[in-house]
Design an enzyme around this catalytic site. Structure first.
Site, mmCIF file in Angstrom:
data_model
loop_
_atom_site.group_PDB
_atom_site.id
_atom_site.type_symbol
_atom_site.label_atom_id
_atom_site.label_comp_id
_atom_site.label_asym_id
_atom_site.label_seq_id
_atom_site.Cartn_x
_atom_site.Cartn_y
_atom_site.Cartn_z
ATOM 1 C CE LYS A 46 -1.721 -0.919 3.853
ATOM 2 N NZ LYS A 46 -1.171 -2.217 4.366
ATOM 3 N NE ARG A 62 -3.912 -1.080 9.623
ATOM 4 C CZ ARG A 62 -2.846 -0.450 9.043
ATOM 5 N NH1 ARG A 62 -2.966 0.845 8.997
ATOM 6 N NH2 ARG A 62 -2.063 -1.282 8.748
ATOM 7 N NE ARG A 101 7.393 -2.897 6.485
ATOM 8 C CZ ARG A 101 6.315 -2.738 6.334
ATOM 9 N NH1 ARG A 101 5.556 -2.053 5.453
ATOM 10 N NH2 ARG A 101 5.249 -2.921 7.492
ATOM 11 N NE ARG A 127 6.623 -0.595 10.327
ATOM 12 C CZ ARG A 127 5.454 -0.582 9.615
ATOM 13 N NH1 ARG A 127 5.455 0.186 8.408
ATOM 14 N NH2 ARG A 127 4.292 -0.983 10.055
ATOM 15 N NE ARG A 146 1.708 -4.999 11.685
ATOM 16 C CZ ARG A 146 2.697 -4.455 10.582
ATOM 17 N NH1 ARG A 146 3.852 -5.123 10.628
ATOM 18 N NH2 ARG A 146 2.552 -3.763 9.668
HETATM 19 P P1 ADP Z 1 2.107 -1.696 3.276
HETATM 20 O O1 ADP Z 1 2.400 -0.244 3.182
HETATM 21 O O2 ADP Z 1 1.103 -2.274 2.654
HETATM 22 O O3 ADP Z 1 2.549 -2.363 4.567
HETATM 23 P P2 ADP Z 1 5.046 -1.549 1.801
HETATM 24 O O4 ADP Z 1 4.679 -0.596 0.606
HETATM 25 O O5 ADP Z 1 5.562 -1.003 2.901
HETATM 26 O O6 ADP Z 1 3.563 -2.366 2.384
HETATM 27 O O7 ADP Z 1 5.636 -3.046 1.220
HETATM 28 C C1 ADP Z 1 6.028 -3.954 2.281
HETATM 29 C C2 ADP Z 1 7.434 -4.379 1.668
HETATM 30 O O8 ADP Z 1 7.265 -5.258 0.517
HETATM 31 C C3 ADP Z 1 8.412 -3.247 1.466
HETATM 32 O O9 ADP Z 1 9.784 -3.825 1.957
HETATM 33 C C4 ADP Z 1 8.475 -3.099 0.179
HETATM 34 O O10 ADP Z 1 9.355 -2.385 -0.483
HETATM 35 C C5 ADP Z 1 8.006 -4.328 -0.339
HETATM 36 N N1 ADP Z 1 7.285 -4.616 -1.689
HETATM 37 C C6 ADP Z 1 6.284 -3.722 -1.881
HETATM 38 N N2 ADP Z 1 5.574 -3.843 -3.333
HETATM 39 C C7 ADP Z 1 6.216 -5.133 -3.671
HETATM 40 C C8 ADP Z 1 6.172 -6.110 -4.748
HETATM 41 N N3 ADP Z 1 5.101 -5.639 -5.718
HETATM 42 N N4 ADP Z 1 6.869 -7.154 -4.850
HETATM 43 C C9 ADP Z 1 8.029 -7.044 -3.992
HETATM 44 N N5 ADP Z 1 8.098 -6.566 -2.921
HETATM 45 C C10 ADP Z 1 7.285 -5.535 -2.771
HETATM 46 P P1 ADP Z 2 1.455 -1.682 7.307
HETATM 47 O O1 ADP Z 2 1.600 -0.474 6.187
HETATM 48 O O2 ADP Z 2 2.544 -2.487 7.336
HETATM 49 O O3 ADP Z 2 0.123 -2.025 7.258
HETATM 50 P P2 ADP Z 2 1.046 0.875 9.089
HETATM 51 O O4 ADP Z 2 2.351 1.597 8.846
HETATM 52 O O5 ADP Z 2 -0.219 1.177 8.033
HETATM 53 O O6 ADP Z 2 1.742 -0.510 8.721
HETATM 54 O O7 ADP Z 2 0.613 0.791 10.584
HETATM 55 C C1 ADP Z 2 1.514 0.242 11.435
HETATM 56 C C2 ADP Z 2 0.559 0.239 12.645
HETATM 57 O O8 ADP Z 2 0.056 1.584 13.344
HETATM 58 C C3 ADP Z 2 -0.756 -0.776 12.806
HETATM 59 O O9 ADP Z 2 -0.296 -2.045 12.797
HETATM 60 C C4 ADP Z 2 -1.610 -0.198 13.713
HETATM 61 O O10 ADP Z 2 -0.894 -0.511 15.085
HETATM 62 C C5 ADP Z 2 -1.263 1.310 13.697
HETATM 63 N N1 ADP Z 2 -2.303 2.029 12.568
HETATM 64 C C6 ADP Z 2 -1.913 2.545 11.484
HETATM 65 N N2 ADP Z 2 -3.267 3.050 10.944
HETATM 66 C C7 ADP Z 2 -4.090 2.758 11.810
HETATM 67 C C8 ADP Z 2 -5.444 2.880 11.700
HETATM 68 N N3 ADP Z 2 -6.131 3.519 10.654
HETATM 69 N N4 ADP Z 2 -6.029 2.602 12.888
HETATM 70 C C9 ADP Z 2 -5.772 1.860 13.715
HETATM 71 N N5 ADP Z 2 -4.405 1.829 13.984
HETATM 72 C C10 ADP Z 2 -3.517 1.938 12.847
#
Ligand code: ADP
Ligand code: ADP
Ligand code: ZN
Length: 213
Positions: free
Chosen positions: A13, A88, A127, A160, A171
């Site tokens: 995302k 979320r 990541r 992280r 999660r």
């Molecule tokens: P989210 O915001 O949904 O948690 P991230 O954008 O942080 O996900 O992506 C999670 C991890 O996977 C990061 O280390 C990112 O660089 C990697 N990643 C994102 N998109 C892809 C993809 N299409 N293929 C492989 N790795 C990816």
């Molecule tokens: P990821 O991209 O890997 O899904 P985020 O950076 O979006 O992780 O979120 C990390 C953490 O921050 C979540 O696991 C949650 O604890 C908190 N968080 C982020 N956005 C929200 C939301 N909209 N509602 C509740 N908790 C949130």
């Protein structure tokens, strides 16, 4: 244009939201980034949020909703934004809808980046995040030029705390229970778009661009 990114933790995302933000000139609004910035700066909000984040749980809706509504009320969000990590929960989505309706506005697209659970743990353990500028990397799929150093701002990257496999499992459970129902919620509103998130990140982005075009 108001866009919501849906998908499991680690689905990509944030990666896609940043690319959309650059191409379309929309602010990238990530509640996770806002919480992490608060933790880094030692604010009360940061202290409260950290308890939940470290356990892989969601930060309570009351706190999260307030932060988000304040953020999207800022001037740079007037012409739209990309929301990454919000909503979320169904109550969060309802609050956002109500706030937009009051402004005569609505969500244009909810893009679900679809990645099965099996791929997620692998993505998360690789990541690397920059807490200074919010950039995200992957040791294999999106490596930095110099290991451990952010290409964009030169800060040191972190793994992280909540990306450890045990926490990622929590999660994912939380995701399936509390966040996945949003897919149906936005489908009913007629704004849901699905993309395959398992392919290369540039290919994922191409699918998104063809939806937004
Ligand atoms: P989210 O915001 O949904 O948690 P991230 O954008 O942080 O996900 O992506 C999670 C991890 O996977 C990061 O280390 C990112 O660089 C990697 N990643 C994102 N998109 C892809 C993809 N299409 N293929 C492989 N790795 C990816
Ligand atoms: P990821 O991209 O890997 O899904 P985020 O950076 O979006 O992780 O979120 C990390 C953490 O921050 C979540 O696991 C949650 O604890 C908190 N968080 C982020 N956005 C929200 C939301 N909209 N509602 C509740 N908790 C949130
Ligand atoms: Zn950086």
């Amino acid at each position: 244009m108001k866009i919501i990114m849906l998908g499991a933790p680690g689905a990509g995302k944030g990666t896609q939201a940043k690319m959309i933000s650059e191409k379309y000139g929309l602010p990238h609004v990530s509640t996770g980034d806002i919480f992490r910035a608060n933790i880094k700066n030692g604010t009360e909000l940061g202290k409260e949020a950290k308890k939940y984040m470290d356990a892989g749980q969601l930060v309570p809706d009351e706190l999260t909703v307030k932060i988000l509504l304040d953020r999207v009320a800022q001037d740079d969000c007037k012409n739209g934004y990309v929301l990454d990590g919000f909503p979320r929960t169904i109550p969060q989505a309802e609050v956002l809808d109500k706030a937009l309706t009051e402004l005569g506005d609505k969500v244009d697209y909810a893009i679900n980046v679809d990645v099965p659970d099996e791929n997620i743990i692998n993505r998360m353990s690789g990541r690397r995040a920059c807490v200074t500028c919010g950039a995200t990397y992957h040791v294999v799929y999106a490596p930095t030029k110099v290991e451990g150093i952010c290409d964009k701002c030169g800060s040191e990257l972190i793994l992280r705390d909540d990306d450890k496999p045990e926490t990622v499992k929590n999660r994912l459970e939380v995701y399936h229970k509390q966040t996945q129902p949003l897919i149906e919620y936005y489908d009913k509103k007629g704004v849901l778009k699905e993309v395959d998130g398992t392919v290369d990140m540039n290919e994922v982005f191409n699918s998104i661009v063809s939806i937004l075009a």
